[in-house]
Design an enzyme around this catalytic site. Structure first.
Site, mmCIF file in Angstrom:
data_model
loop_
_atom_site.group_PDB
_atom_site.id
_atom_site.type_symbol
_atom_site.label_atom_id
_atom_site.label_comp_id
_atom_site.label_asym_id
_atom_site.label_seq_id
_atom_site.Cartn_x
_atom_site.Cartn_y
_atom_site.Cartn_z
ATOM 1 N N LYS A 171 1.160 -0.739 0.338
ATOM 2 C CA LYS A 171 0.043 -0.155 -0.217
ATOM 3 C C LYS A 171 1.117 1.272 -0.121
ATOM 4 O O LYS A 171 0.588 2.218 -0.577
ATOM 5 C CB LYS A 171 -0.755 -0.054 1.094
ATOM 6 C CG LYS A 171 -1.831 -1.242 0.756
ATOM 7 C CD LYS A 171 -3.088 -1.204 2.398
ATOM 8 C CE LYS A 171 -4.185 -1.787 2.093
ATOM 9 N NZ LYS A 171 -5.798 -1.660 2.962
ATOM 10 N N LYS B 146 -5.075 -10.886 -5.923
ATOM 11 C CA LYS B 146 -6.167 -10.949 -4.362
ATOM 12 C C LYS B 146 -7.237 -10.018 -5.256
ATOM 13 O O LYS B 146 -6.484 -8.919 -5.565
ATOM 14 C CB LYS B 146 -6.296 -11.599 -2.846
ATOM 15 C CG LYS B 146 -5.798 -9.876 -2.899
ATOM 16 C CD LYS B 146 -5.697 -10.207 -1.296
ATOM 17 C CE LYS B 146 -5.790 -8.566 -0.582
ATOM 18 N NZ LYS B 146 -5.769 -7.930 0.539
ATOM 19 N N LYS C 202 -10.606 -4.531 -2.158
ATOM 20 C CA LYS C 202 -11.822 -2.919 -1.939
ATOM 21 C C LYS C 202 -10.708 -2.254 -2.466
ATOM 22 O O LYS C 202 -11.646 -1.062 -3.259
ATOM 23 C CB LYS C 202 -12.221 -2.927 -0.618
ATOM 24 C CG LYS C 202 -12.770 -3.767 0.074
ATOM 25 C CD LYS C 202 -13.716 -3.121 1.421
ATOM 26 C CE LYS C 202 -13.283 -4.308 2.659
ATOM 27 N NZ LYS C 202 -12.287 -4.564 3.384
HETATM 28 P P1 TYM Z 1 -10.057 -6.435 4.644
HETATM 29 O O1 TYM Z 1 -11.357 -5.339 5.303
HETATM 30 O O2 TYM Z 1 -9.116 -5.873 4.408
HETATM 31 O O3 TYM Z 1 -11.078 -8.335 5.197
HETATM 32 C C1 TYM Z 1 -11.944 -8.354 5.489
HETATM 33 C C2 TYM Z 1 -11.647 -9.949 5.804
HETATM 34 O O4 TYM Z 1 -11.136 -10.492 4.383
HETATM 35 C C3 TYM Z 1 -10.529 -11.321 3.693
HETATM 36 N N1 TYM Z 1 -10.281 -10.899 2.585
HETATM 37 C C4 TYM Z 1 -10.208 -11.961 1.480
HETATM 38 N N2 TYM Z 1 -10.298 -13.384 1.926
HETATM 39 C C5 TYM Z 1 -10.576 -13.755 0.615
HETATM 40 N N3 TYM Z 1 -9.749 -14.039 -0.508
HETATM 41 C C6 TYM Z 1 -9.397 -12.177 -0.319
HETATM 42 N N4 TYM Z 1 -9.691 -11.406 -1.639
HETATM 43 C C7 TYM Z 1 -10.021 -11.277 0.623
HETATM 44 N N5 TYM Z 1 -10.109 -9.618 0.297
HETATM 45 C C8 TYM Z 1 -10.524 -9.786 1.791
HETATM 46 C C9 TYM Z 1 -9.690 -10.706 4.693
HETATM 47 O O5 TYM Z 1 -8.487 -11.595 4.738
HETATM 48 C C10 TYM Z 1 -10.335 -10.340 6.505
HETATM 49 O O6 TYM Z 1 -10.711 -11.752 7.341
HETATM 50 N N6 TYM Z 1 -6.422 -5.592 8.520
HETATM 51 C C11 TYM Z 1 -7.646 -6.117 8.296
HETATM 52 C C12 TYM Z 1 -8.939 -5.557 8.787
HETATM 53 C C13 TYM Z 1 -8.932 -5.829 10.884
HETATM 54 C C14 TYM Z 1 -8.708 -7.156 11.629
HETATM 55 C C15 TYM Z 1 -8.669 -6.496 13.059
HETATM 56 C C16 TYM Z 1 -9.311 -8.589 11.393
HETATM 57 C C17 TYM Z 1 -8.471 -5.029 11.649
HETATM 58 N N7 TYM Z 1 -8.311 -5.601 12.741
HETATM 59 C C18 TYM Z 1 -8.655 -7.692 13.985
HETATM 60 C C19 TYM Z 1 -9.332 -9.379 12.375
HETATM 61 C C20 TYM Z 1 -8.954 -9.324 13.345
HETATM 62 C C21 TYM Z 1 -8.375 -5.849 7.071
HETATM 63 O O7 TYM Z 1 -8.569 -4.989 6.188
HETATM 64 O O8 TYM Z 1 -9.215 -6.392 6.419
#
Ligand code: TYM
Length: 336
Positions: A113, A199, A202
């Protein structure tokens, strides 16, 4: 006996897509009977990249509605907003003072990023995993169900907990509990429709690269029609030369709730012209009940507010004592 606990969250930046659903939310729904689930909207994380303040609150509510629409059951789960619980930010500060800088500079997501943002990269993007460690460790979960891309952040979370325990705890009474990641093999890495080696995300500038959970049928049809494929006849899983084929077959398998063997048998002699309409119909059918429920929830005045108010109370009852425990271990005085 109390149920084991899981905790997870999603950033309310833009619309949720099939990767979020198959990598995270659907698994939360599948395991929710066995666990006490704490699920939140990571709105503090959402401002680590440039954001629109007129949309942040609405996006946060939309993600909460989507959790419920996908089947999260409030008898088993607590849904809350990260920024409603000040303990997240406070613990993140305490952690940032014991986290070596090079641990953060090594994070793959930061590197990816930061390159995109060039000169203007914010400090929050670097310290983001420290906040994530606070999100997790405050709730002392047994497991953290996420997609594959979060693995490194969960390892860092364990490293931070172990370091704090080493510096400020006693071996027989650690301050923080180390959680285990829970990453399913299936759906853990849903790939972009435009490039099967990247992957689904968003933050991809092209909306054609992903299926959003709220995409209407005609849009799903258009995106599948346009998505990248290859010119080989017959469809197979796991061919490293055919990442798009593997991704689209996997989506079909997951959304039609079939086994890999069944999909292999069904699709091995198909061409794209036959498979794409099948995938489109399956996707539309799988998303329809979610979309219907989502619109019902959004139309119910005051409902989400009450869900999030209760969620905040239940979350705080767990988070605040953990924060107090860490502050005591670090030697802080208690206000009188
Ligand atoms: P975020 O918002 O990017 O994604 C949320 C969840 O979706 C999963 N994910 C995917 N799984 C499979 N294939 C994909 N292409 C894909 N894109 C996203 C992510 O693995 C995630 O489980 N940092 C985290 C948010 C967060 C968090 C936490 C998660 C903040 N604090 C504490 C768990 C525990 C994030 O940006 O996820």
């Amino acid at each position: 006996m109390a149920k084991p606990r899981v905790l997870s969250g999603i950033q309310p930046t833009g619309e949720l897509h099939l990767g979020n659903y198959l990598g995270a939310i659907r698994n939360w729904v599948e395991i929710q009977q066995q666990y006490d689930s704490f699920l939140f909207m990571a709105d503090l994380h959402a401002i680590t990249v440039p954001h629109d303040p007129t949309k942040l609150a609405a996006n946060t509510y939309q993600v909460a509605a989507m959790y419920l629409a996908c089947g999260i059951d409030l008898n088993h789960a607590t849904i809350f907003v990260q920024s409603h619980i000040p303990a997240h930010s406070e613990l993140a500060w305490l952690f940032s003072c014991i986290t070596p800088l090079n641990w953060l500079q090594d994070m793959v997501q930061f590197k990816e990023k930061a390159v995109k943002q060039g000169e203007n990269v914010g400090t929050g993007l670097l310290t983001y995993p420290v906040l994530q460690a606070a999100d997790i460790l405050l709730y002392e979960p047994d497991k953290v169900p996420v997609g594959e891309d979060q693995k490194q952040h969960l390892e860092l979370t364990r490293d931070i907990a172990a370091r704090l325990n080493y510096l400020f705890g006693k071996p027989e009474s650690p301050v923080l509990k180390l959680p285990e990641p829970m990453i399913r093999a299936e759906g853990a890495r849903v790939m972009s429709l435009a490039d099967g080696t990247k992957k689904m995300s968003k933050s991809d500038p092209s909306d054609l690269s992903r299926i959003n959970l709220l995409d209407p049928p005609d849009q799903i049809q258009y995106k599948i029609k346009r998505c990248k494929t290859d010119s080989i006849r017959g469809l197979t899983f796991d061919d490293p030369e055919r990442p798009e084929c593997n991704n689209l077959l996997s989506l079909y398998m997951l959304l039609s709730n079939q086994t890999k063997a069944a999909v292999t048998a069904e699709c091995q002699d198909m061409g794209w012209g036959q498979f794409k309409p099948l995938l489109t119909d399956t996707m539309i059918a799988a998303l329809k009940p979610i979309q219907d429920r989502y619109h019902e929830i959004m139309a119910e005045p005051g409902y989400l507010e009450s869900v999030l108010r209760q969620g905040r109370e239940k979350a705080e009852a767990i988070a605040n004592p953990t924060l107090a425990k860490v502050k005591a271990a670090l030697g802080y005085s208690v206000p009188v």
